[in-house]
Design a protein around this motif. Structure first.
Motif, PDB file in Angstrom:
ATOM      1  N   GLY A  67     109.560  27.154  64.176  1.00  0.00           N
ATOM      2  CA  GLY A  67     108.718  26.748  63.041  1.00  0.00           C
ATOM      3  C   GLY A  67     107.332  27.360  63.025  1.00  0.00           C
ATOM      4  N   ASP A  68     106.929  28.068  64.060  1.00  0.00           N
ATOM      5  CA  ASP A  68     105.568  28.599  64.141  1.00  0.00           C
ATOM      6  C   ASP A  68     105.465  30.075  63.763  1.00  0.00           C
ATOM      7  N   GLY A  69     106.454  30.602  63.063  1.00  0.00           N
ATOM      8  CA  GLY A  69     106.417  32.001  62.647  1.00  0.00           C
ATOM      9  C   GLY A  69     106.891  32.972  63.714  1.00  0.00           C
ATOM     10  N   THR A  70     107.517  32.447  64.725  1.00  0.00           N
ATOM     11  CA  THR A  70     108.072  33.294  65.781  1.00  0.00           C
ATOM     12  C   THR A  70     109.562  33.001  65.919  1.00  0.00           C
ATOM     13  N   ALA A  71     110.185  33.818  66.723  1.00  0.00           N
ATOM     14  CA  ALA A  71     111.595  33.611  67.034  1.00  0.00           C
ATOM     15  C   ALA A  71     111.784  33.872  68.530  1.00  0.00           C
ATOM     16  N   VAL A  72     112.869  33.375  69.053  1.00  0.00           N
ATOM     17  CA  VAL A  72     113.207  33.632  70.444  1.00  0.00           C
ATOM     18  C   VAL A  72     114.372  34.607  70.449  1.00  0.00           C
ATOM     19  N   ARG A  73     114.177  35.752  71.142  1.00  0.00           N
ATOM     20  CA  ARG A  73     115.247  36.731  71.288  1.00  0.00           C
ATOM     21  C   ARG A  73     116.108  36.281  72.464  1.00  0.00           C
ATOM     22  N   VAL A  74     117.384  36.044  72.181  1.00  0.00           N
ATOM     23  CA  VAL A  74     118.306  35.571  73.210  1.00  0.00           C
ATOM     24  C   VAL A  74     119.344  36.651  73.481  1.00  0.00           C
ATOM     25  N   ARG A  75     119.388  37.093  74.716  1.00  0.00           N
ATOM     26  CA  ARG A  75     120.382  38.090  75.092  1.00  0.00           C
ATOM     27  C   ARG A  75     121.672  37.369  75.458  1.00  0.00           C
ATOM     28  N   PRO A  76     122.804  37.978  75.173  1.00  0.00           N
ATOM     29  CA  PRO A  76     124.078  37.296  75.430  1.00  0.00           C
ATOM     30  C   PRO A  76     124.345  37.136  76.927  1.00  0.00           C
ATOM     31  N   ALA A  77     125.086  36.077  77.234  1.00  0.00           N
ATOM     32  CA  ALA A  77     125.504  35.851  78.616  1.00  0.00           C
ATOM     33  C   ALA A  77     126.566  36.889  78.994  1.00  0.00           C
ATOM     34  N   VAL A  78     126.716  37.110  80.267  1.00  0.00           N
ATOM     35  CA  VAL A  78     127.742  38.019  80.767  1.00  0.00           C
ATOM     36  C   VAL A  78     129.033  37.218  80.906  1.00  0.00           C
ATOM     37  N   LYS A 158     153.723  34.822 105.501  1.00  0.00           N
ATOM     38  CA  LYS A 158     154.934  35.180 104.775  1.00  0.00           C
ATOM     39  C   LYS A 158     154.685  35.008 103.279  1.00  0.00           C
ATOM     40  N   PRO A 159     155.364  35.796 102.468  1.00  0.00           N
ATOM     41  CA  PRO A 159     155.177  35.669 101.015  1.00  0.00           C
ATOM     42  C   PRO A 159     155.535  34.271 100.515  1.00  0.00           C
ATOM     43  N   LYS A 160     154.774  33.812  99.520  1.00  0.00           N
ATOM     44  CA  LYS A 160     155.003  32.522  98.860  1.00  0.00           C
ATOM     45  C   LYS A 160     155.000  32.742  97.351  1.00  0.00           C
ATOM     46  N   VAL A 161     155.671  31.857  96.666  1.00  0.00           N
ATOM     47  CA  VAL A 161     155.604  31.875  95.212  1.00  0.00           C
ATOM     48  C   VAL A 161     154.185  31.439  94.827  1.00  0.00           C
ATOM     49  N   ALA A 162     153.620  32.112  93.813  1.00  0.00           N
ATOM     50  CA  ALA A 162     152.238  31.840  93.425  1.00  0.00           C
ATOM     51  C   ALA A 162     152.066  32.009  91.921  1.00  0.00           C
ATOM     52  N   ILE A 163     151.065  31.332  91.400  1.00  0.00           N
ATOM     53  CA  ILE A 163     150.685  31.429  89.993  1.00  0.00           C
ATOM     54  C   ILE A 163     149.344  32.146  89.926  1.00  0.00           C
ATOM     55  N   ASN A 164     149.248  33.154  89.068  1.00  0.00           N
ATOM     56  CA  ASN A 164     147.953  33.774  88.776  1.00  0.00           C
ATOM     57  C   ASN A 164     147.320  33.006  87.632  1.00  0.00           C
ATOM     58  N   TYR A 165     146.039  32.674  87.783  1.00  0.00           N
ATOM     59  CA  TYR A 165     145.340  31.872  86.777  1.00  0.00           C
ATOM     60  C   TYR A 165     143.916  32.413  86.665  1.00  0.00           C
ATOM     61  N   THR A 166     143.510  32.794  85.457  1.00  0.00           N
ATOM     62  CA  THR A 166     142.183  33.363  85.249  1.00  0.00           C
ATOM     63  C   THR A 166     141.426  32.540  84.210  1.00  0.00           C
ATOM     64  N   VAL A 167     140.172  32.236  84.522  1.00  0.00           N
ATOM     65  CA  VAL A 167     139.283  31.529  83.607  1.00  0.00           C
ATOM     66  C   VAL A 167     138.094  32.453  83.337  1.00  0.00           C
ATOM     67  N   THR A 168     137.739  32.591  82.054  1.00  0.00           N
ATOM     68  CA  THR A 168     136.593  33.413  81.682  1.00  0.00           C
ATOM     69  C   THR A 168     135.403  32.498  81.421  1.00  0.00           C
ATOM     70  N   ILE A 169     134.347  32.689  82.215  1.00  0.00           N
ATOM     71  CA  ILE A 169     133.143  31.876  82.073  1.00  0.00           C
ATOM     72  C   ILE A 169     132.004  32.753  81.551  1.00  0.00           C
ATOM     73  N   SER A 170     130.954  32.105  81.050  1.00  0.00           N
ATOM     74  CA  SER A 170     129.743  32.800  80.623  1.00  0.00           C
ATOM     75  C   SER A 170     128.670  32.586  81.675  1.00  0.00           C
ATOM     76  N   VAL A 171     128.046  33.673  82.092  1.00  0.00           N
ATOM     77  CA  VAL A 171     126.979  33.580  83.089  1.00  0.00           C
ATOM     78  C   VAL A 171     125.679  34.004  82.422  1.00  0.00           C
ATOM     79  N   PRO A 172     124.781  33.037  82.155  1.00  0.00           N
ATOM     80  CA  PRO A 172     123.500  33.391  81.548  1.00  0.00           C
ATOM     81  C   PRO A 172     122.618  34.052  82.598  1.00  0.00           C
ATOM     82  N   VAL A 173     122.266  35.297  82.365  1.00  0.00           N
ATOM     83  CA  VAL A 173     121.497  36.039  83.368  1.00  0.00           C
ATOM     84  C   VAL A 173     120.117  36.449  82.863  1.00  0.00           C
ATOM     85  N   HIS A 174     119.784  36.133  81.618  1.00  0.00           N
ATOM     86  CA  HIS A 174     118.544  36.633  81.036  1.00  0.00           C
ATOM     87  C   HIS A 174     117.471  35.571  80.864  1.00  0.00           C
TER      88      HIS A 174
END
Length: 192
Positions: A67-78, A158-174
């Motif tokens: 509201g004060d005539g400015t803006a905040v530049r926000v860089r995207p998270a990784v 010894k080898p075992k049966v396994a499930i591959n599971y991937t989760v994509t998260i956002s990491v704010p670094v800026h």
């Protein structure tokens, strides 16, 4: 953030799996071998790979007006893919495990995880709470392991049966963002 993801996945499994299974098993994030798992039956979620998701990389900044005539530049998270190898370690009887138990319990884990293409917002723990965009999951894909045989050999087991599971998260670094002035007027002049 990774410990928050571990806690979120543990909460999800404890909520979705049958109560008798939850009571009889532990959930472990240790290296997947019998010595590190312990004597109780265990669901093991081994975080084996963390890498930036280059397909979701964004170079676009956003600007949030103030509201004060400015803006905040926000860089995207990784955006980061966190890949787990999920195994089930049944209780050994007479020094041997029962493969049918292993398959049955791992099947229940698989079913619970496949219910959600996005982790439920109400289960997100710590820094993951309120993340946008939502945390997407990928189940039953090949993952980043080149050879399961080599993996198990490197783990000394010894080898075992396994499930591959991937989760994509956002990491704010800026951080908080940079305050910049807004353009409030424009002038047009003509050369005369």
């Amino acid at each position: 953030m990774l410990h928050d993801l571990d806690n979120t996945l543990e909460t999800l499994l404890r909520q979705e799996l049958p109560a008798e299974m939850v009571a009889a098993t532990q959930i472990s994030f240790a290296a997947p071998d019998a010595e590190s798992i312990g004597s109780r039956p265990a669901i093991n979620l081994f975080l084996y790979d963390v890498r930036e998701n280059l397909e979701l990389r964004s170079g676009f900044e956003s600007f949030e007006r103030r509201g004060d005539g400015t803006a905040v530049r926000v860089r995207p998270a990784v955006r980061v893919d966190c890949s787990y190898l999920i195994t089930f370690w049944p209780k050994e009887t007479d020094g041997r495990s029962v493969p049918k138990d292993e398959h049955r319990y791992l099947g229940m884990v698989m079913k619970a995880l496949l219910r959600y293409r996005k982790l439920p917002a109400e289960l997100l723990q710590g820094d993951l709470a309120g993340q946008e965009p939502p945390l997407h999951t990928v189940s039953l894909q090949s993952g980043y392991l080149n050879s399961m045989g080599e993996f198990w050999q490197a783990m000394g087991g010894k080898p075992k049966v396994a499930i591959n599971y991937t989760v994509t998260i956002s990491v704010p670094v800026h951080g908080e963002g940079e305050i910049v002035p807004l353009v409030m007027e424009s002038r047009l002049s003509t050369a005369g």
